[in-house]
Design a protein around this motif. Sequence first.
Motif, PDB file in Angstrom:
ATOM      1  N   MET A 169       0.841  -1.174   0.000  1.00 59.84           N
ATOM      2  CA  MET A 169       0.000   0.000   0.000  1.00 59.84           C
ATOM      3  C   MET A 169       0.891   1.244   0.000  1.00 59.84           C
ATOM      4  O   MET A 169       1.844   1.333   0.743  1.00 59.84           O
ATOM      5  CB  MET A 169      -0.896  -0.019   1.240  1.00 59.84           C
ATOM      6  N   THR A 170       0.541   2.181  -0.867  1.00 56.15           N
ATOM      7  CA  THR A 170       1.300   3.427  -0.920  1.00 56.15           C
ATOM      8  C   THR A 170       0.500   4.532  -0.253  1.00 56.15           C
ATOM      9  O   THR A 170      -0.686   4.399  -0.001  1.00 56.15           O
ATOM     10  CB  THR A 170       1.584   3.839  -2.379  1.00 56.15           C
ATOM     11  N   LYS A 171       1.173   5.614   0.002  1.00 62.00           N
ATOM     12  CA  LYS A 171       0.499   6.764   0.608  1.00 62.00           C
ATOM     13  C   LYS A 171       0.248   7.846  -0.441  1.00 62.00           C
ATOM     14  O   LYS A 171       0.206   9.016  -0.137  1.00 62.00           O
ATOM     15  CB  LYS A 171       1.339   7.312   1.756  1.00 62.00           C
ATOM     16  N   LYS A 172       0.060   7.410  -1.671  1.00 63.37           N
ATOM     17  CA  LYS A 172      -0.190   8.340  -2.765  1.00 63.37           C
ATOM     18  C   LYS A 172      -1.613   8.862  -2.669  1.00 63.37           C
ATOM     19  O   LYS A 172      -2.560   8.114  -2.500  1.00 63.37           O
ATOM     20  CB  LYS A 172       0.011   7.613  -4.093  1.00 63.37           C
ATOM     21  N   ARG A 173      -1.778  10.157  -2.777  1.00 60.92           N
ATOM     22  CA  ARG A 173      -3.100  10.782  -2.749  1.00 60.92           C
ATOM     23  C   ARG A 173      -3.737  10.611  -4.125  1.00 60.92           C
ATOM     24  O   ARG A 173      -3.094  10.839  -5.144  1.00 60.92           O
ATOM     25  CB  ARG A 173      -2.943  12.256  -2.416  1.00 60.92           C
ATOM     26  N   VAL A 174      -5.002  10.213  -4.143  1.00 61.60           N
ATOM     27  CA  VAL A 174      -5.722  10.016  -5.403  1.00 61.60           C
ATOM     28  C   VAL A 174      -7.047  10.766  -5.350  1.00 61.60           C
ATOM     29  O   VAL A 174      -7.508  11.180  -4.288  1.00 61.60           O
ATOM     30  CB  VAL A 174      -5.991   8.517  -5.690  1.00 61.60           C
ATOM     31  N   ALA A 175      -7.626  10.922  -6.505  1.00 64.40           N
ATOM     32  CA  ALA A 175      -8.959  11.520  -6.619  1.00 64.40           C
ATOM     33  C   ALA A 175      -9.909  10.447  -7.132  1.00 64.40           C
ATOM     34  O   ALA A 175      -9.545   9.660  -8.006  1.00 64.40           O
ATOM     35  CB  ALA A 175      -8.919  12.698  -7.590  1.00 64.40           C
ATOM     36  N   LEU A 176     -11.101  10.410  -6.584  1.00 71.62           N
ATOM     37  CA  LEU A 176     -12.130   9.481  -7.049  1.00 71.62           C
ATOM     38  C   LEU A 176     -13.188  10.271  -7.799  1.00 71.62           C
ATOM     39  O   LEU A 176     -13.686  11.285  -7.315  1.00 71.62           O
ATOM     40  CB  LEU A 176     -12.787   8.758  -5.879  1.00 71.62           C
ATOM     41  N   LYS A 177     -13.517   9.807  -8.969  1.00 71.37           N
ATOM     42  CA  LYS A 177     -14.590  10.405  -9.756  1.00 71.37           C
ATOM     43  C   LYS A 177     -15.653   9.323  -9.876  1.00 71.37           C
ATOM     44  O   LYS A 177     -15.395   8.260 -10.433  1.00 71.37           O
ATOM     45  CB  LYS A 177     -14.068  10.819 -11.132  1.00 71.37           C
ATOM     46  N   ILE A 178     -16.836   9.583  -9.326  1.00 74.21           N
ATOM     47  CA  ILE A 178     -17.878   8.564  -9.265  1.00 74.21           C
ATOM     48  C   ILE A 178     -19.102   9.041 -10.051  1.00 74.21           C
ATOM     49  O   ILE A 178     -19.660  10.100  -9.781  1.00 74.21           O
ATOM     50  CB  ILE A 178     -18.267   8.263  -7.805  1.00 74.21           C
ATOM     51  N   TYR A 179     -19.477   8.238 -11.017  1.00 74.96           N
ATOM     52  CA  TYR A 179     -20.706   8.474 -11.777  1.00 74.96           C
ATOM     53  C   TYR A 179     -21.725   7.496 -11.224  1.00 74.96           C
ATOM     54  O   TYR A 179     -21.585   6.288 -11.390  1.00 74.96           O
ATOM     55  CB  TYR A 179     -20.496   8.198 -13.265  1.00 74.96           C
ATOM     56  N   SER A 180     -22.746   7.995 -10.572  1.00 72.56           N
ATOM     57  CA  SER A 180     -23.692   7.087  -9.915  1.00 72.56           C
ATOM     58  C   SER A 180     -25.043   7.063 -10.614  1.00 72.56           C
ATOM     59  O   SER A 180     -25.375   7.939 -11.399  1.00 72.56           O
ATOM     60  CB  SER A 180     -23.884   7.486  -8.462  1.00 72.56           C
ATOM     61  N   ALA A 181     -25.821   6.042 -10.283  1.00 67.47           N
ATOM     62  CA  ALA A 181     -27.150   5.880 -10.872  1.00 67.47           C
ATOM     63  C   ALA A 181     -28.055   7.048 -10.533  1.00 67.47           C
ATOM     64  O   ALA A 181     -28.985   7.344 -11.273  1.00 67.47           O
ATOM     65  CB  ALA A 181     -27.768   4.571 -10.397  1.00 67.47           C
ATOM     66  N   SER A 182     -27.790   7.718  -9.430  1.00 69.39           N
ATOM     67  CA  SER A 182     -28.622   8.861  -9.060  1.00 69.39           C
ATOM     68  C   SER A 182     -28.509   9.984 -10.092  1.00 69.39           C
ATOM     69  O   SER A 182     -29.325  10.876 -10.142  1.00 69.39           O
ATOM     70  CB  SER A 182     -28.234   9.380  -7.677  1.00 69.39           C
ATOM     71  N   LYS A 183     -27.488   9.915 -10.935  1.00 69.30           N
ATOM     72  CA  LYS A 183     -27.323  10.903 -12.002  1.00 69.30           C
ATOM     73  C   LYS A 183     -27.911  10.379 -13.308  1.00 69.30           C
ATOM     74  O   LYS A 183     -27.575  10.844 -14.380  1.00 69.30           O
ATOM     75  CB  LYS A 183     -25.845  11.224 -12.179  1.00 69.30           C
ATOM     76  N   ASN A 184     -28.785   9.381 -13.206  1.00 66.70           N
ATOM     77  CA  ASN A 184     -29.488   8.825 -14.367  1.00 66.70           C
ATOM     78  C   ASN A 184     -28.537   8.305 -15.446  1.00 66.70           C
ATOM     79  O   ASN A 184     -28.471   8.847 -16.543  1.00 66.70           O
ATOM     80  CB  ASN A 184     -30.446   9.851 -14.972  1.00 66.70           C
ATOM     81  N   LEU A 185     -27.812   7.262 -15.126  1.00 67.35           N
ATOM     82  CA  LEU A 185     -26.886   6.677 -16.082  1.00 67.35           C
ATOM     83  C   LEU A 185     -27.625   5.792 -17.085  1.00 67.35           C
ATOM     84  O   LEU A 185     -27.632   4.580 -16.982  1.00 67.35           O
ATOM     85  CB  LEU A 185     -25.817   5.851 -15.353  1.00 67.35           C
ATOM     86  N   ASP A 186     -28.225   6.431 -18.068  1.00 67.01           N
ATOM     87  CA  ASP A 186     -28.872   5.655 -19.113  1.00 67.01           C
ATOM     88  C   ASP A 186     -27.775   5.027 -19.988  1.00 67.01           C
ATOM     89  O   ASP A 186     -26.607   5.411 -19.897  1.00 67.01           O
ATOM     90  CB  ASP A 186     -29.827   6.536 -19.926  1.00 67.01           C
ATOM     91  N   PRO A 187     -28.119   4.070 -20.835  1.00 68.45           N
ATOM     92  CA  PRO A 187     -27.104   3.379 -21.634  1.00 68.45           C
ATOM     93  C   PRO A 187     -26.239   4.317 -22.499  1.00 68.45           C
ATOM     94  O   PRO A 187     -25.039   4.092 -22.641  1.00 68.45           O
ATOM     95  CB  PRO A 187     -27.927   2.433 -22.516  1.00 68.45           C
ATOM     96  N   LEU A 188     -26.819   5.364 -23.038  1.00 68.98           N
ATOM     97  CA  LEU A 188     -26.063   6.308 -23.861  1.00 68.98           C
ATOM     98  C   LEU A 188     -25.034   7.069 -23.023  1.00 68.98           C
ATOM     99  O   LEU A 188     -23.881   7.233 -23.427  1.00 68.98           O
ATOM    100  CB  LEU A 188     -27.022   7.278 -24.555  1.00 68.98           C
ATOM    101  N   LYS A 189     -25.445   7.530 -21.850  1.00 62.76           N
ATOM    102  CA  LYS A 189     -24.536   8.244 -20.948  1.00 62.76           C
ATOM    103  C   LYS A 189     -23.418   7.308 -20.465  1.00 62.76           C
ATOM    104  O   LYS A 189     -22.253   7.688 -20.412  1.00 62.76           O
ATOM    105  CB  LYS A 189     -25.328   8.795 -19.752  1.00 62.76           C
TER     106      LYS A 189
END
Length: 75
Positions: free
Chosen positions: A1-21
């Motif tokens: 495990m490293t102590k590297k800082r990362v960013a998470l980008k989350i696309y969730s169903a609450s944002k209406n992930l239809d098949p095209l999106k």
Amino acid sequence: MTKKRVALKIYSASKNLDPLKRKAIWQEIQCMNILKSEFFPKIYADFEQLSEDAIVLVQEYVSGQSLFQLIKAKG
């Protein structure tokens, strides 16, 4: 495990992930993996979390403003 800082980008169903999106998000991920440049944050991992119906990106952390905020400020 490293102590590297990362960013998470989350696309969730609450944002209406239809098949095209969903397809557009995966195309964006593919482009970012191909473009590998010092001007884009690196993508360390990407995966689909089926239990939450979400697409998750683990990216290089870049401090400061988001790209959207920078573009908005510059007009």
